[in-house]
Design an enzyme around this catalytic site. Sequence first.
Site, mmCIF file in Angstrom:
data_model
loop_
_atom_site.group_PDB
_atom_site.id
_atom_site.type_symbol
_atom_site.label_atom_id
_atom_site.label_comp_id
_atom_site.label_asym_id
_atom_site.label_seq_id
_atom_site.Cartn_x
_atom_site.Cartn_y
_atom_site.Cartn_z
ATOM 1 N N GLY A 126 33.823 85.029 35.853
ATOM 2 C CA GLY A 126 32.980 85.824 34.760
ATOM 3 C C GLY A 126 31.806 86.426 35.470
ATOM 4 O O GLY A 126 31.639 86.794 36.393
ATOM 5 N N LYS B 143 31.526 76.044 40.412
ATOM 6 C CA LYS B 143 31.149 77.552 39.981
ATOM 7 C C LYS B 143 30.208 78.039 40.939
ATOM 8 O O LYS B 143 29.096 77.544 41.409
ATOM 9 C CB LYS B 143 30.318 77.422 38.815
ATOM 10 N N GLU C 186 33.713 68.527 36.217
ATOM 11 C CA GLU C 186 35.046 67.972 36.301
ATOM 12 C C GLU C 186 36.126 69.092 36.045
ATOM 13 O O GLU C 186 35.985 70.025 35.333
ATOM 14 C CB GLU C 186 35.164 66.749 35.067
ATOM 15 N N TYR C 187 37.036 69.078 36.825
ATOM 16 C CA TYR C 187 38.066 69.598 36.913
ATOM 17 C C TYR C 187 39.197 69.680 35.586
ATOM 18 O O TYR C 187 39.687 68.263 35.281
ATOM 19 C CB TYR C 187 39.118 69.663 38.123
ATOM 20 N N ASP D 196 26.708 80.054 23.847
ATOM 21 C CA ASP D 196 28.071 80.989 23.869
ATOM 22 C C ASP D 196 29.201 80.152 23.838
ATOM 23 O O ASP D 196 30.411 80.510 24.853
ATOM 24 C CB ASP D 196 27.694 81.383 25.634
ATOM 25 N N ASN E 195 35.640 79.312 26.373
ATOM 26 C CA ASN E 195 34.888 78.141 27.084
ATOM 27 C C ASN E 195 35.505 77.015 26.317
ATOM 28 O O ASN E 195 34.620 75.990 26.341
ATOM 29 C CB ASN E 195 33.491 78.655 26.318
#
Length: 590
Positions: A18, A37, A86-87, A131, A136
């Site tokens: 992103g 991230k 968290e995944y 956003d 998302n």
Amino acid sequence: MSDQVIGGYALRRVLGRGGMGEVHLAKTPTGGLAAVKVIRPELARDPAFRRRFEREVAAARRVARFCTAPVLDAGLDGDVAYLVTEYVKGPDLAQAVRDQGPLSGGNLDALAVGIATALSAIHAAGVIHRDLKPSNVLLSPLGPRVIDFGIAQLVGTDTSQAILGTPAFMAPEQARGETVGPFTDVFAWGGVIAFAGTGRLPFGGGSPGEVIHRITHEGPHLDGLDGGVRGLVEQALAKDPRSRPSVSRLLAELLGGGQVSPASATEAVERTWTVPLSTSDLRPSREQDGEVFPDSGWAGDVRHAQDDQALPGGWGRAGGDAGPLMPSDGGAARQGQVGPDGQWRPSLGSGPVPGRPADVQAGSFQGSAGGGRADSGGRSRRKLGWVVGGVLAVALAGAGVAAAANALGAETWPYESDFGDAWEVGASEAGTAERDGSGYVLAVEDGWRLWKSAPRREPGGGVVVSARAGLVDGAGEYGVWCRGASGDRYEFAVGGGQVTIVKRRAGQEGVVLYGPEKAESAATDRIVAECAGDGGAVTLRMWLNEHLVAEATDAREPFGPGLAGVHAAPEAGKAVRVRFESFALRPVRG
């Protein structure tokens, strides 16, 4: 980059990219999975951005976990800034709509409730997302999860400076650079639900300037949107923020009226969610790196009784040829009933372990056939309200009709139980199973493991098994299991602050597929397990109190669909009592 370690997290592969950087699947220092991230270096070196990043982390840490991907960690590693969440396993909403088409009916309602629940948690922490958009929103096996507070700002700070966000889902006041608030996220909610239900952007495409002009001056295009949510979407997309409903009102309308807690709304979404994952999410997990888990080194010699009426696996030696020959449930191996389809319907029972560790057992069969709960139809919007009612108080007026339908072979999903529909009760050498009001208590003696099955077979293809449970007395582990037959099953357990996934075969030592790993438990835990895939491999995932805590793949003679249920086992030298407050099964749509 795949071998890089940042802040103690080993990066495995890129999940997405992103404007701020890359998101990686990573192995945590304790062996679990997380999404990391990694911020672009040129941004991370900018002092102004660092201040904004610190604000993002502080804001995100305050957000409750309901229908969100909670923040687990964050920091600076040299010149690298990173944020750990968290995944969430599953595609984003944009990908799902692109690959599989728009959502409708109960799934669209569940999506609307889930995103509104996430916004409720975000706003309760004093945060505005700013956003919210389809990319998302991740579609996990348990329901939607809202992610990425990368441009969130705290309520009360200066919110009228930069125009931040994605043009297609911006509110008019956001596009004009005016003050934003929770009402801005409500507008984005309306746009996201409109896109999910129609597959089209509500204000069309084109250049950002063209889209913003339509948002500020024209009405949305909602043709084809499901009538159950269209009215609320129209209100949410009002030009005047004062005309939009609050998030609490959205939830009240979607769930049939009344005030509902975020926890109940989250559970309602999970129990009705049947959105199929992308096919890539149903393949063997790459996180296991192709590892094949070996068989146990202990050769448990299971021998069937010399009786032509004995059930397979009903008797066995607990310790190979040296162990005593015994019935695994104290002599009740032949009990059971024939189900409405003419097939024997056993339930896995208990296993003795004299002189052996608690994970060595043989299966027993004591079950019975019975009916499950079902919703009585009606508008899909009311379906979510019905489920919330079941979550808050498991009392369904149509239970007799549902049981009759199941007796005729017309199985309905989800199956939800208050343990009054033919769950086995009684005592054996291993312990007792008894109903306690609307709950179900397993009391297990030292050296034994007790497991009981639901009076409903799993659906083909995959199943999500969930239960609420907690220790009443003693110490040990407890949880749910799936794909059970003749003493075989996959167990998902929590106990002693740890979680495990174990593959068990009758009369053999269990093979640990995941763990034990640390996990935060509570007085009453919500345990959710997914067993998906057929043929060459089975993917197993476990959630504890809304957190994904374990994931494994079994590619060595995996078990097929069978029975599912609950289990408990004490620590060595002790006994344990576990109370299960609820139990549910639903299909995994793939």
